[in-house]
Design a protein around this motif. Structure first.
Motif, PDB file in Angstrom:
ATOM      1  N   ASP A 314       0.815  -1.212   0.000  1.00 34.47           N
ATOM      2  CA  ASP A 314       0.000   0.000   0.000  1.00 34.47           C
ATOM      3  C   ASP A 314       0.852   1.267   0.000  1.00 34.47           C
ATOM      4  OD1 ASP A 314      -2.235  -1.666   0.172  1.00 34.47           O
ATOM      5  OD2 ASP A 314      -2.151  -1.699   2.364  1.00 34.47           O
ATOM      6  N   ARG A 315       2.142   1.169  -0.242  1.00 38.30           N
ATOM      7  CA  ARG A 315       3.020   2.338  -0.219  1.00 38.30           C
ATOM      8  C   ARG A 315       3.385   2.776  -1.632  1.00 38.30           C
ATOM      9  NH1 ARG A 315       5.256   2.954   4.917  1.00 38.30           N
ATOM     10  NH2 ARG A 315       3.885   1.898   6.413  1.00 38.30           N
ATOM     11  N   ASP A 316       3.753   4.064  -1.773  1.00 37.33           N
ATOM     12  CA  ASP A 316       4.253   4.535  -3.054  1.00 37.33           C
ATOM     13  C   ASP A 316       5.704   4.079  -3.213  1.00 37.33           C
ATOM     14  OD1 ASP A 316       5.495   6.068  -1.197  1.00 37.33           O
ATOM     15  OD2 ASP A 316       4.782   8.000  -1.945  1.00 37.33           O
ATOM     16  N   LEU A 317       6.277   4.317  -4.403  1.00 44.91           N
ATOM     17  CA  LEU A 317       7.594   3.762  -4.711  1.00 44.91           C
ATOM     18  C   LEU A 317       8.687   4.286  -3.785  1.00 44.91           C
ATOM     19  CD1 LEU A 317       9.334   1.964  -6.463  1.00 44.91           C
ATOM     20  CD2 LEU A 317       9.526   3.820  -8.123  1.00 44.91           C
ATOM     21  N   PRO A 318       8.819   5.602  -3.547  1.00 45.53           N
ATOM     22  CA  PRO A 318       9.886   6.050  -2.637  1.00 45.53           C
ATOM     23  C   PRO A 318       9.750   5.484  -1.226  1.00 45.53           C
ATOM     24  CG  PRO A 318       9.041   7.898  -3.925  1.00 45.53           C
ATOM     25  CD  PRO A 318       8.110   6.749  -4.160  1.00 45.53           C
ATOM     26  N   THR A 319       8.514   5.439  -0.719  1.00 44.05           N
ATOM     27  CA  THR A 319       8.318   4.900   0.633  1.00 44.05           C
ATOM     28  C   THR A 319       8.636   3.408   0.677  1.00 44.05           C
ATOM     29  OG1 THR A 319       6.555   6.530   0.948  1.00 44.05           O
ATOM     30  CG2 THR A 319       6.699   4.744   2.544  1.00 44.05           C
ATOM     31  N   GLY A 347       6.624  -1.106 -12.505  1.00 49.60           N
ATOM     32  CA  GLY A 347       7.178  -1.258 -13.846  1.00 49.60           C
ATOM     33  C   GLY A 347       8.568  -0.661 -14.002  1.00 49.60           C
ATOM     34  N   GLU A 348       8.782   0.069 -15.116  1.00 47.38           N
ATOM     35  CA  GLU A 348      10.109   0.550 -15.479  1.00 47.38           C
ATOM     36  C   GLU A 348      10.664   1.535 -14.459  1.00 47.38           C
ATOM     37  OE1 GLU A 348      12.240   3.052 -19.120  1.00 47.38           O
ATOM     38  OE2 GLU A 348      10.414   1.886 -19.519  1.00 47.38           O
ATOM     39  N   SER A 349       9.811   2.345 -13.841  1.00 47.58           N
ATOM     40  CA  SER A 349      10.298   3.290 -12.837  1.00 47.58           C
ATOM     41  C   SER A 349      10.952   2.557 -11.666  1.00 47.58           C
ATOM     42  CB  SER A 349       9.147   4.166 -12.337  1.00 47.58           C
ATOM     43  OG  SER A 349       8.103   3.360 -11.795  1.00 47.58           O
ATOM     44  N   ALA A 350      10.435   1.378 -11.327  1.00 49.95           N
ATOM     45  CA  ALA A 350      11.060   0.589 -10.268  1.00 49.95           C
ATOM     46  C   ALA A 350      12.418   0.053 -10.721  1.00 49.95           C
ATOM     47  CB  ALA A 350      10.145  -0.555  -9.852  1.00 49.95           C
ATOM     48  N   LEU A 351      12.524  -0.332 -11.991  1.00 51.50           N
ATOM     49  CA  LEU A 351      13.795  -0.847 -12.499  1.00 51.50           C
ATOM     50  C   LEU A 351      14.898   0.199 -12.385  1.00 51.50           C
ATOM     51  CD1 LEU A 351      12.842  -2.876 -15.696  1.00 51.50           C
ATOM     52  CD2 LEU A 351      13.293  -3.716 -13.409  1.00 51.50           C
ATOM     53  N   ARG A 352      14.594   1.417 -12.773  1.00 48.31           N
ATOM     54  CA  ARG A 352      15.614   2.463 -12.689  1.00 48.31           C
ATOM     55  C   ARG A 352      16.031   2.705 -11.237  1.00 48.31           C
ATOM     56  NH1 ARG A 352      16.234   5.380 -17.438  1.00 48.31           N
ATOM     57  NH2 ARG A 352      14.657   4.990 -19.041  1.00 48.31           N
ATOM     58  N   ALA A 353      15.080   2.542 -10.315  1.00 50.04           N
ATOM     59  CA  ALA A 353      15.414   2.738  -8.900  1.00 50.04           C
ATOM     60  C   ALA A 353      16.258   1.607  -8.342  1.00 50.04           C
ATOM     61  CB  ALA A 353      14.130   2.874  -8.087  1.00 50.04           C
ATOM     62  N   PRO A 374      12.147  -6.259 -23.116  1.00 53.10           N
ATOM     63  CA  PRO A 374      13.593  -6.017 -23.255  1.00 53.10           C
ATOM     64  C   PRO A 374      13.952  -4.536 -23.236  1.00 53.10           C
ATOM     65  CG  PRO A 374      12.805  -7.609 -24.883  1.00 53.10           C
ATOM     66  CD  PRO A 374      11.597  -7.024 -24.239  1.00 53.10           C
ATOM     67  N   ALA A 375      13.072  -3.669 -23.742  1.00 49.53           N
ATOM     68  CA  ALA A 375      13.384  -2.237 -23.755  1.00 49.53           C
ATOM     69  C   ALA A 375      13.569  -1.712 -22.343  1.00 49.53           C
ATOM     70  CB  ALA A 375      12.273  -1.473 -24.472  1.00 49.53           C
ATOM     71  N   GLN A 376      12.829  -2.249 -21.386  1.00 51.74           N
ATOM     72  CA  GLN A 376      12.981  -1.813 -20.001  1.00 51.74           C
ATOM     73  C   GLN A 376      14.341  -2.234 -19.443  1.00 51.74           C
ATOM     74  OE1 GLN A 376       9.616  -3.296 -17.815  1.00 51.74           O
ATOM     75  NE2 GLN A 376       8.162  -1.961 -18.873  1.00 51.74           N
ATOM     76  N   PHE A 377      14.822  -3.394 -19.850  1.00 47.61           N
ATOM     77  CA  PHE A 377      16.151  -3.808 -19.413  1.00 47.61           C
ATOM     78  C   PHE A 377      17.219  -2.864 -19.956  1.00 47.61           C
ATOM     79  CE2 PHE A 377      20.078  -6.068 -20.586  1.00 47.61           C
ATOM     80  CZ  PHE A 377      20.553  -6.353 -19.322  1.00 47.61           C
ATOM     81  N   LEU A 378      17.075  -2.430 -21.212  1.00 47.28           N
ATOM     82  CA  LEU A 378      18.033  -1.486 -21.782  1.00 47.28           C
ATOM     83  C   LEU A 378      18.050  -0.176 -21.003  1.00 47.28           C
ATOM     84  CD1 LEU A 378      17.624  -1.869 -25.646  1.00 47.28           C
ATOM     85  CD2 LEU A 378      19.651  -2.351 -24.283  1.00 47.28           C
ATOM     86  N   ALA A 379      16.861   0.286 -20.610  1.00 45.86           N
ATOM     87  CA  ALA A 379      16.792   1.516 -19.819  1.00 45.86           C
ATOM     88  C   ALA A 379      17.542   1.355 -18.502  1.00 45.86           C
ATOM     89  CB  ALA A 379      15.326   1.887 -19.569  1.00 45.86           C
ATOM     90  N   TYR A 380      17.385   0.201 -17.866  1.00 43.13           N
ATOM     91  CA  TYR A 380      18.111  -0.058 -16.611  1.00 43.13           C
ATOM     92  C   TYR A 380      19.617  -0.107 -16.853  1.00 43.13           C
ATOM     93  CZ  TYR A 380      20.216  -2.831 -12.886  1.00 43.13           C
ATOM     94  OH  TYR A 380      21.046  -3.284 -11.890  1.00 43.13           O
ATOM     95  N   LEU A 381      20.052  -0.853 -17.877  1.00 45.18           N
ATOM     96  CA  LEU A 381      21.482  -1.002 -18.146  1.00 45.18           C
ATOM     97  C   LEU A 381      22.116   0.339 -18.486  1.00 45.18           C
ATOM     98  CD1 LEU A 381      23.892  -2.918 -18.531  1.00 45.18           C
ATOM     99  CD2 LEU A 381      23.187  -3.197 -20.912  1.00 45.18           C
ATOM    100  N   ASP A 382      21.460   1.128 -19.325  1.00 46.29           N
ATOM    101  CA  ASP A 382      21.992   2.434 -19.699  1.00 46.29           C
ATOM    102  C   ASP A 382      22.100   3.348 -18.479  1.00 46.29           C
ATOM    103  OD1 ASP A 382      22.798   4.199 -21.962  1.00 46.29           O
ATOM    104  OD2 ASP A 382      21.087   5.391 -21.291  1.00 46.29           O
TER     105      ASP A 382
END
Length: 616
Positions: A314-319, A347-353, A374-382
């Protein structure tokens, strides 16, 4: 009555003395009370049958009191019997662990022998023999797969449904049919082994053994973990041995490796070294996502006991990330379970975090997590690479490439996502479109980093083919330079029609007379074909300088001198196409050359006079 008996009769309390036999008076008194109790009960029962209603009620009330007393005595006796049975039931458990302890010690001793450790066949045989004892010790019994001799509960997943009594009775009758169904997994058309794991009829079902059903000492548990993890790493998942003897499981021989791995994980999850198991699954079962999913489900079972796992729902991503930092150790294997939960929500916002959790969560973990995107993995790797200082990007990316085979996979992903359409980079004949090397690519920096890292000749050739097929010409020309494929590079430079590709420190100025002839012949052949349509807007003067005979002739004159350049152009039949600008440039070069020679001659004369003066 003796004096001793008289003294004992008047004691306010009794002290049991095991070395003294009871007095005759005490024994006779016990017999008398037992006989009197029997006679009284018998008389009351007979009187109840013939007495009046009032008297009957009196006797019934006495019977009720007597019944309560008898029930209390029965409960006490039952508890004593349960305690005795518990003590007796512990004996087979100790014997079973004793057998496993002996077999484990023997297996560990064999692993110290180089002839066993470095001989694959002998090592697998030793592990299979030990695994047969492990299967015997931790065999699942009962309809729900719970061992009847387990002293600790086995943790069940929420999806488990216990069998009814009728299903329990029919379990043994249907065992043959279940075995036939399990053997037919690979025969189902259009489905992979991973798709059939969920429908596998086997005693384990959805049960994960995340906790040991027995109390195991630390030393034994350490050896069991080592051997169990080694079995997973070497794919020794059943106790099937060769024809010389030993345990043979015919059903297991017919199951696919993916199904066997999933069953092995569920049965012995509590014994595995989770960090080693995670790496082994990523390497050995790359093309079997069901094995990774099963491993993650086991981690979720273990993480579900952590209050933070439920609280972050029940929490947002930063919390949620802060909660994860506070409740889970940075090197805990359970971090993957928490990361999976957050990725499913954000989703992808969690991957970057998840960059902040490197190296506990590695790129290979993220690749398994978002294998359908796969595009989300590229965003994380980059993002992960660029989180370091720019001068550390190449070395950090090279460190992440474990194993080396990931380079081609990552390159293929990078050139196929957030890229211009192939129709804008390659023409119908497979040649580069003019100026298409100037188009923007979303991951161009990552692509160039992958290309420039050291690699063997075969890998470089494969990367060259990938760049050419997708039209990433900057990387293609760089690889051609490294592979000494200069003729091929000059051909594509002519099609790209950008003179800047032959200037600066890129190394694309022809180095030999043969390369200059090749370049001039390419220009001569292109002049006979219709000019292709430019993809860039505006006139040619607004774009890059084109590669034509005049511009190349000027480069030739600067590199070889005006006289040798003129002779070469005449040899190739291009002298008539030269403009007045080329003639003026050649005249200027001749004047500059004469002045340069005169300057050099004057400097040499001054040096000569100075040296003679010093000698004198």
């Amino acid at each position: 009555m003796s004096e001793t008996d008289k003294s004992e009769a008047f004691l306010p309390f009794s002290i049991p003395l095991p070395f003294r036999s009871p007095s005759p008076l005490v024994s006779l008194q016990a017999v008398k009370e037992s006989v009197s109790c029997f006679v009284r009960k018998t008389t009351e029962k007979i009187g109840t049958l013939h007495a009046s209603p009032e008297l009957k009620e009196t006797f019934e009330s006495k019977d009720v009191d007597q019944a309560h007393e008898e029930e209390a005595n029965a409960v006490t006796c039952h508890l004593e019997e349960d305690a005795e049975e518990k003590e007796i039931s512990q004996l087979p458990e100790e014997d079973r662990l004793q057998e496993l302890r002996a077999e484990t010690a023997e297996a560990m001793t064999k692993l110290l022998d180089p002839l066993v450790l470095f001989e694959p066949k002998s090592l697998r045989t030793a592990l299979q023999k030990w695994l047969s004892q492990l299967e015997k010790t931790f065999a699942l019994k009962g309809p729900a797969g719970i061992s009847s001799s387990s002293s600790l509960p086995v943790k069940l997943s929420p999806d488990v449904h216990l069998l009814s009594e009728s299903e329990e009775r029919g379990l043994d009758e249907d065992s043959e049919e279940e075995k036939r169904n399990s053997l037919g997994i690979e025969e189902t058309g259009g489905h992979t082994a991973c798709e059939s794991v969920s429908s596998l009829s086997e005693p384990l079902g959805d049960i994960f053994r995340v906790y040991s059903p027995y109390t195991i000492s630390n030393s034994l548990e350490k050896d069991l973990s080592e051997l169990t993890t080694l079995c997973l790493e070497l794919s020794v998942l059943t106790s099937v041995v060769d024809s010389t003897g030993g345990h043979v499981d015919c059903a297991s021989q017919q199951l696919s490796p993916e199904v066997l791995a999933c069953r092995f994980l569920k049965k012995y999850f509590f014994l595995l070294d989770l960090k080693r198991a995670r790496e082994s699954i990523k390497i050995s079962y790359t093309n079997s996502p069901c094995v990774w999913d099963t491993f993650v489900e086991g981690l979720k079972e273990m993480a579900s006991s952590n209050p933070a796992y439920t609280e972050m729902e029940d929490r947002d991503l930063p919390t949620a990330l802060q909660l994860l930092d506070d409740s889970v150790l940075s090197d805990s294997p359970l971090l993957i379970a928490f990361a999976t939960r957050l990725y499913d929500r954000f989703g992808e916002s969690a991957l970057r975090a998840f960059i902040k959790f490197y190296p506990s969560i590695s790129p290979s973990d993220i690749a398994q997590l978002c294998r359908h995107h796969p595009a989300q993995f590229l965003a994380y790797l980059d993002s992960l690479v660029k989180s370091r200082p720019e001068d550390q990007w190449p070395s950090f990316l090279e460190f992440l490439l474990q194993p080396e085979s990931l380079r081609l996979d990552w390159l293929l992903l990078a050139v196929s996502h957030d890229a211009p359409p192939s129709t804008s980079t390659v023409d119908d004949e497979g040649h580069p479109r003019p100026h298409s090397h100037l188009l923007s690519w979303g991951y161009s920096q990552l692509i160039l980093l992958l290309i420039k890292l050291p690699a063997d000749f075969t890998t470089k050739e494969k990367m060259t083919d990938i760049c050419k097929s997708y039209g990433f010409w900057p990387g293609y020309l760089t690889l051609c330079l490294e592979l000494e494929r200069r003729r091929e590079a000059f051909t594509n430079i002519v099609h790209l029609n950008d003179l800047s590709l032959m200037g600066g420190d890129k190394g694309w100025i022809p180095e030999t007379l043969e390369e200059w002839k090749l370049l001039l012949h390419l220009l001569q052949n292109r002049s006979t074909k219709p000019a292709p349509q430019e993809p860039l807007n505006g006139s040619l003067s607004e774009g890059p300088a084109p590669i034509n005979v005049g511009n190349v002739a000027l480069l030739l004159a600067k590199a070889l001198g005006p006289d040798q350049a003129w002779a070469l152009l005449q040899e190739c039949g291009l002298a008539l196409e030269l403009s007045a600008k080329f003639t003026r440039t050649c005249d200027i070069l001749r004047i500059a050359e004469r002045r340069q020679r005169a300057l050099i001659q004057g400097m040499l004369e001054k040096c000569d006079r100075f040296l003679w003066s010093q000698q004198a």
